[in-house]
Design a protein around this motif. Sequence first.
Motif, PDB file in Angstrom:
ATOM      1  N   GLU A 176       0.833  -1.204   0.000  1.00 27.46           N
ATOM      2  CA  GLU A 176       0.000   0.000   0.000  1.00 27.46           C
ATOM      3  C   GLU A 176       0.870   1.257   0.000  1.00 27.46           C
ATOM      4  OE1 GLU A 176      -3.713  -1.974   2.484  1.00 27.46           O
ATOM      5  OE2 GLU A 176      -2.620  -0.282   3.373  1.00 27.46           O
ATOM      6  N   GLU A 177       1.928   1.204   0.779  1.00 27.64           N
ATOM      7  CA  GLU A 177       2.850   2.339   0.825  1.00 27.64           C
ATOM      8  C   GLU A 177       3.414   2.611  -0.568  1.00 27.64           C
ATOM      9  OE1 GLU A 177       2.451   4.170   3.778  1.00 27.64           O
ATOM     10  OE2 GLU A 177       4.638   4.279   3.932  1.00 27.64           O
ATOM     11  N   LEU A 178       3.877   1.544  -1.207  1.00 26.61           N
ATOM     12  CA  LEU A 178       4.448   1.680  -2.548  1.00 26.61           C
ATOM     13  C   LEU A 178       3.396   2.195  -3.528  1.00 26.61           C
ATOM     14  CD1 LEU A 178       6.967   1.313  -4.234  1.00 26.61           C
ATOM     15  CD2 LEU A 178       6.438  -1.106  -4.477  1.00 26.61           C
ATOM     16  N   GLN A 179       2.167   1.673  -3.356  1.00 27.94           N
ATOM     17  CA  GLN A 179       1.068   2.077  -4.226  1.00 27.94           C
ATOM     18  C   GLN A 179       0.798   3.579  -4.109  1.00 27.94           C
ATOM     19  OE1 GLN A 179       0.072  -0.097  -6.402  1.00 27.94           O
ATOM     20  NE2 GLN A 179      -1.151   1.529  -7.330  1.00 27.94           N
ATOM     21  N   THR A 180       0.855   4.083  -2.891  1.00 27.38           N
ATOM     22  CA  THR A 180       0.636   5.526  -2.679  1.00 27.38           C
ATOM     23  C   THR A 180       1.664   6.347  -3.448  1.00 27.38           C
ATOM     24  OG1 THR A 180      -0.199   5.036  -0.465  1.00 27.38           O
ATOM     25  CG2 THR A 180       0.393   7.323  -0.902  1.00 27.38           C
ATOM     26  N   GLY A 181       2.909   5.879  -3.397  1.00 26.90           N
ATOM     27  CA  GLY A 181       3.971   6.579  -4.130  1.00 26.90           C
ATOM     28  C   GLY A 181       3.760   6.507  -5.629  1.00 26.90           C
ATOM     29  N   LEU A 182       3.325   5.349  -6.107  1.00 27.00           N
ATOM     30  CA  LEU A 182       3.127   5.182  -7.555  1.00 27.00           C
ATOM     31  C   LEU A 182       1.948   6.003  -8.061  1.00 27.00           C
ATOM     32  CD1 LEU A 182       3.750   1.332  -7.824  1.00 27.00           C
ATOM     33  CD2 LEU A 182       5.190   3.155  -8.779  1.00 27.00           C
ATOM     34  N   VAL A 236      11.087  -0.863  -5.119  1.00 30.57           N
ATOM     35  CA  VAL A 236      11.040   0.565  -5.449  1.00 30.57           C
ATOM     36  C   VAL A 236      11.989   0.855  -6.611  1.00 30.57           C
ATOM     37  CG1 VAL A 236      11.679   2.880  -4.647  1.00 30.57           C
ATOM     38  CG2 VAL A 236      10.345   1.374  -3.158  1.00 30.57           C
ATOM     39  N   SER A 237      13.154   0.256  -6.513  1.00 34.67           N
ATOM     40  CA  SER A 237      14.159   0.473  -7.543  1.00 34.67           C
ATOM     41  C   SER A 237      13.656   0.008  -8.912  1.00 34.67           C
ATOM     42  CB  SER A 237      15.418  -0.296  -7.137  1.00 34.67           C
ATOM     43  OG  SER A 237      16.436  -0.084  -8.063  1.00 34.67           O
ATOM     44  N   LYS A 238      13.031  -1.160  -8.921  1.00 31.49           N
ATOM     45  CA  LYS A 238      12.492  -1.719 -10.166  1.00 31.49           C
ATOM     46  C   LYS A 238      11.394  -0.815 -10.735  1.00 31.49           C
ATOM     47  CE  LYS A 238      10.246  -5.666 -10.262  1.00 31.49           C
ATOM     48  NZ  LYS A 238       9.940  -7.022  -9.703  1.00 31.49           N
ATOM     49  N   MET A 239      10.515  -0.372  -9.844  1.00 31.43           N
ATOM     50  CA  MET A 239       9.408   0.491 -10.260  1.00 31.43           C
ATOM     51  C   MET A 239       9.924   1.816 -10.841  1.00 31.43           C
ATOM     52  SD  MET A 239       6.465  -0.890  -9.643  1.00 31.43           S
ATOM     53  CE  MET A 239       5.790  -2.294  -8.759  1.00 31.43           C
ATOM     54  N   ALA A 240      10.919   2.383 -10.167  1.00 30.60           N
ATOM     55  CA  ALA A 240      11.467   3.660 -10.633  1.00 30.60           C
ATOM     56  C   ALA A 240      12.069   3.495 -12.020  1.00 30.60           C
ATOM     57  CB  ALA A 240      12.520   4.170  -9.647  1.00 30.60           C
ATOM     58  N   GLU A 241      12.755   2.365 -12.220  1.00 32.84           N
ATOM     59  CA  GLU A 241      13.358   2.099 -13.526  1.00 32.84           C
ATOM     60  C   GLU A 241      12.275   1.961 -14.597  1.00 32.84           C
ATOM     61  OE1 GLU A 241      16.164  -1.089 -13.277  1.00 32.84           O
ATOM     62  OE2 GLU A 241      16.773  -0.834 -15.375  1.00 32.84           O
ATOM     63  N   GLY A 242      11.214   1.228 -14.224  1.00 35.58           N
ATOM     64  CA  GLY A 242      10.111   1.013 -15.161  1.00 35.58           C
ATOM     65  C   GLY A 242       9.441   2.316 -15.565  1.00 35.58           C
ATOM     66  N   LYS A 243       9.296   3.198 -14.631  1.00 31.68           N
ATOM     67  CA  LYS A 243       8.610   4.464 -14.908  1.00 31.68           C
ATOM     68  C   LYS A 243       9.577   5.558 -15.334  1.00 31.68           C
ATOM     69  CE  LYS A 243       4.429   4.126 -12.152  1.00 31.68           C
ATOM     70  NZ  LYS A 243       3.493   4.250 -13.300  1.00 31.68           N
ATOM     71  N   ASP A 244      10.864   5.253 -15.318  1.00 28.89           N
ATOM     72  CA  ASP A 244      11.894   6.231 -15.664  1.00 28.89           C
ATOM     73  C   ASP A 244      11.784   7.501 -14.811  1.00 28.89           C
ATOM     74  OD1 ASP A 244      14.155   7.066 -16.984  1.00 28.89           O
ATOM     75  OD2 ASP A 244      13.052   7.982 -18.644  1.00 28.89           O
ATOM     76  N   ILE A 245      11.648   7.298 -13.528  1.00 26.62           N
ATOM     77  CA  ILE A 245      11.606   8.446 -12.603  1.00 26.62           C
ATOM     78  C   ILE A 245      12.700   8.268 -11.547  1.00 26.62           C
ATOM     79  CG2 ILE A 245       9.155   8.916 -12.982  1.00 26.62           C
ATOM     80  CD1 ILE A 245       8.517   7.545 -10.374  1.00 26.62           C
TER      81      ILE A 245
END
Lengths: 436, 436
Positions: free
Chosen positions: B159-165, B199-208
Amino acid sequence: MKIHLENFDILTSTRSSPIEGGSVLVRDDRIEKVIPESPGGDSISADRTIEGNGMLLLPGFVNAHSHLGMTIFRGYADDIELDRWLNEWIWPAEENLTPEEVYWGSLLAIVEAIHSGTTAIADMYFYMDQTARAIEETGIRGLISYGLIAEELDQKGSEELQTGLELADEWDGKANGRIRVALSPHAPYTCGDDVLKEVSKMAEGKDIPIHTHVSETKKEVEDSLEKFGISPVERLESLGVLENELLAAHCVHLNSKDMDILGEKDVVVAHNPSSNMKLSSGAAPIKELRNQGVEVLLGTDGPGSNNDLDAFGEMRQAAFLAKLNSNDPTALSAEDTLSLATAGAVDQLGLSNIGRIQEGNKADLIGLTRKGVHWTPEYNTVSNLVYSGKSSDVDMMMVDGNMVMEDGSIEGIDEEKVMKKVRQIGKKYGQIRKEL
Amino acid sequence: MKIHLENFDILTSTRSSPIEGGSVLVRDDRIEKVIPESPGGDSISADRTIEGNGMLLLPGFVNAHSHLGMTIFRGYADDIELDRWLNEWIWPAEENLTPEEVYWGSLLAIVEAIHSGTTAIADMYFYMDQTARAIEETGIRGLISYGLIAEELDQKGSEELQTGLELADEWDGKANGRIRVALSPHAPYTCGDDVLKEVSKMAEGKDIPIHTHVSETKKEVEDSLEKFGISPVERLESLGVLENELLAAHCVHLNSKDMDILGEKDVVVAHNPSSNMKLSSGAAPIKELRNQGVEVLLGTDGPGSNNDLDAFGEMRQAAFLAKLNSNDPTALSAEDTLSLATAGAVDQLGLSNIGRIQEGNKADLIGLTRKGVHWTPEYNTVSNLVYSGKSSDVDMMMVDGNMVMEDGSIEGIDEEKVMKKVRQIGKKYGQIRKEL
C-alpha cells in the motif's frame, strides 16, 4: 522626556513568553515602568506615545566584537587562507585608508547593524575618533578602542599606547555615556610583555576595560607555547591583564586550564561563530565555557571576514555551531542564545543595566514585526526569533531613551548618501585590488 | 508568449561577473537570447517588456531537500535530542495532520521559499497531492515524492508503494512539466531489502528518480554495519537502487568507499548544512565529495528542524561549514556555493537545463535589488550574493517563462490569507502541544 511605548508584545527576558499588549514607560534614558496591559486613551501622560500595534519589543542586540571601518573591505578578498588574506590583501589595502574613509565605512556599518536590531557595538580598529563620530551621530552605544600593536615599549610602542589613551581621554563617557572607551592591545601575539603590562596598568588607572583578540587560531596558541612555554590566556594572566575588566574576542583554542582562568577572572568572551567558520579558525567551546560560568557575548567580527553585521545570522550560527561542536542538540537553546545576543547576563564593559526590559534599566529597545511568513506559525516566540527571525523584521529602535529608527527608517541619516560615499571609496580600492 | 527582460545586470554563470545592462529574451518556457546590451526603445518586439533598472538577474535557487508540509511544525519543538524530537513531539503531532493542513503548510512554505529566490524544490512528505496543488498554483518547479516506510512487501508495504506510484501516475509531468515525481523510500533504515529492490524496479520502469535520506546520523550507519555488515550506501548499491537517478539527502557519515560509490553511480547529494548542525548530526564531507566528482545541491530540510526555507542562509552555511570542517578557508568558494545553490552542474532529477542563463535553457530566473547597505561596496558580485545577500533582496521571479513574483509580490497568492490559515492550524497544534 517621557515616552510611552503602547501596545507592544514585550519580551522582558529571554526565558519568558511575551506580555501581550503591554506598555513600557521611558523617562530620559531609563525604563521607568513596565505595564502588563496598555492602559489606552490618555491615562498615561507622556511627551510622546508610540503605538506598537502588537510589535514585539525586546532588548536590543549587542555586537561584542567588530572592526566597523573594515566594511570598506567587504568582499574585497574572500576564500583565501588567513595569512595570505592579511599579508597580501588586507594589510596592503589598509595602508591606504584615510580617516574620512573610516568614518564613512563605520557609518555604513552602523546603519547595517541598526537595521538588524543592534543597539551596542564593541569596536576595535584605527582612526577610532571617526568611528566615535559615527556612533555619536547615529545614536547607538559603543565600546570603542584603538587596536595597538607593539613588541616593545620603545618610541613606537609608547606612541601606540598614547593613541589609545588619547581616544579614552577624548571620548570615554561622551554622548550621555553612550560611548565608552577600552584599551586594546591587538592580541597577545602582536604585543610584547612590557606593552601588555603597561596597558594593564593604564586600564586600571583609568578604570576602563581591555578588549583584545585571544587564541583565535591554533597557530598562535602553538607559537605562544613554543615562545613563552604557556598559552596566551596563561600569559595574559601572568602579566596582570586579567585583573581588569576584559573582553576577549574569539577564544577558539582553549585548554581546560584556560577555561578555569577565564571563569575565575570574570573574563567576558566575544564569540564570533561566522568569522571563525569562514576563516577555518575553529569552533569555540561555548558549551564548556558556559559550564565554567564564563559569560559569552556574540560578535560579527569585521565585515572583511564575515561579511555582514547581521545579529540574526550570528544568533542562528552560534546556536547551530554549539550544537554541532558539542554533539548535543540541546546545547545553546534559543533562550540561551538570545541572552548571549542581548548581553542579558553581563554587567560590565559599559554594558550594565541593558539586556532586560525592567524598571531602572537603560532604554535600549527594538521593535520587531512578525508579519513575514517565516514567523508563521508561532508556538514559541523566542524560538522563532532566534531560528527564523530576520533583520528585515526590525522596524523600530530606541537607544538610551532616544528614537534611533522608526518604521524601518533611521533618524537623521541619509542612507543613499552613505552608500554613495562608500561606493566611491570602493572604486579607489577596486583599482588597488586590480593592480595587485 | 515572448517577454523581454531589459536592463538587468546578468549573472550568466557562477564564474562570471555580471553583464551590465543586458537583456534576456524569453519565449514560452525558454531563454531565447541573451543580449549583452539592452537595445532599448522598441527594437525588440515582445508581448511584454520588464524593466530591470539594473537589478541583478541570475538563475533561481534549487532547494534539493525539504518537507514543506512540516512548516506547520516550525518552532514546535526545538533544542531537543533527535530521538525525543521525533518520538515525543513530531510523530505524535503528525498523526493529527489532515490533507488540508498539508496544503496550507506547503503553500506557506512555498511563499517563503519564493521570497528567498527559490524556483525549484525537491520535497518528500505525505498527502503530497496537496503539496502538488500548492506547487501548481504558485508556479514554481517541484520534484515531489511520498516518503514510504515499510519493512516488508506485505499488504502495508504494498500500500505504501502504491501511494507513491499513484502520485507519479497522477502528477508526473503536470503543469507543463514543472511537476516531476520521484519514488521515496524514506531511508535505508526504515525500508527493508525487498521494499528497496521493488522501489528500484518500479522507478526504472517508470523512468523516474529516487529521493531518499542516506547516512544522516552516525547511529544509523552503525546500526547498518551491525545489522547488514555494510554501510547504508553499500546496501543501496547492492540492492540496485543506485542504478536509478538518485537524490541522496544528507550523506553526513560516509567512508571513502561510500564516496567512491556515490561518484561512480552519479548520485546527487542534497546537502542540508543548517539542519545537520541544528540536530547535531554532523558535517557532510562536501569538499571530499566534490573532489570525487559527486554533484552536490543544497537543501533546507523541513522547517520543523531548520527552521526556515532561506536559500541565502543555506548558501552561507554551506560555505562556512565546508571551510570549518575541512580546515581550509578556500573550500567551497562563493562561486562554487552559488553553483550548488542553483544546480548549475546538475543535469538530472528533472533539473536539466536550469542553473545557467544561456540560450535554450529553462527561464527560471530571479531578480535581486542591490540597494541595501549590506551590498555596499561591491568588489565581487558573487561574493556579496553568497556572503552578505539576503532574501529581502529578491524582488522578481520567473519560472518556466511565467512571472511568479514582481516587485516582491507573489502573483495570485493572498499571503495574508495563507498566514491566517496556518495560524489557525497552529492553534490546533498549540493545544496538542500543551497537552503533552
